[in-house]
Design a protein around this motif. Sequence first.
Motif, PDB file in Angstrom:
ATOM      1  N   ARG A  11       0.808  -1.412  -0.082  1.00 33.22           N
ATOM      2  CA  ARG A  11       0.058   0.056   0.020  1.00 33.22           C
ATOM      3  C   ARG A  11       0.852   1.146   0.079  1.00 33.22           C
ATOM      4  N   SER A  12       0.346   2.374  -0.744  1.00 33.04           N
ATOM      5  CA  SER A  12       1.183   3.603  -0.550  1.00 33.04           C
ATOM      6  C   SER A  12       0.685   4.206   0.576  1.00 33.04           C
ATOM      7  N   ASP A  13       1.680   5.333   0.811  1.00 35.46           N
ATOM      8  CA  ASP A  13       1.576   6.129   1.969  1.00 35.46           C
ATOM      9  C   ASP A  13       0.317   6.742   1.813  1.00 35.46           C
ATOM     10  N   ASP A  14      -0.090   7.356   0.536  1.00 35.63           N
ATOM     11  CA  ASP A  14      -1.669   8.002   0.471  1.00 35.63           C
ATOM     12  C   ASP A  14      -2.700   7.024   0.771  1.00 35.63           C
ATOM     13  N   GLU A  15      -2.617   5.944   0.469  1.00 37.42           N
ATOM     14  CA  GLU A  15      -3.740   4.806   0.859  1.00 37.42           C
ATOM     15  C   GLU A  15      -3.835   4.846   2.330  1.00 37.42           C
TER      16      GLU A  15
END
Length: 168
Positions: free
Chosen positions: A125-129
């Motif tokens: 997962r991304s930091d944004d997610e």
Amino acid sequence: MAIPASREELLFAIATTFDRLMADLAKIPPSRAREATLKGHAAGTLMSPSDLVAYLIGWNELVLKWLDRDDRGESVDFPATGFKWNQLGLLAQKFYADLNAQEWPELLHRFAAAKAQLIATVKARSDDELYGKPWYGKWTKGRMIQFNTSSPYANARIRIRKWLKAQE
């Protein structure tokens, strides 16, 4: 430990608190793992080190279920189907019962497997997610993961260290 605010910080918090806890859990003889001498998660109850690990497994697997359902676009039943947030003591007792038949080494292995799955899903997962928007109420996915992994690991370690000291 500071509250994680990024994927890398969350991964570090999970790994660090898990490793420290596992080092202490390794000191518990299997013959003593079922001794119900720790304060339980429900008021007026006692639990064993095995119950405590079952509790951690239960929450870790629940977080994985939340994330899987969310990934598939399905609704997530927080905290668990049939339980409300004011019934966490009952949920803890369910976790104890669900894993009551597992031996100490099996519990530790299952706990490590759940943690490994969590690490893999966080890495994917991304930091944004994880931190870019609320997921449940005001809480981000990253914070909900942390609430149910590294924070309880640290709390469990305090309980286990106190228990081990009392055994000396």
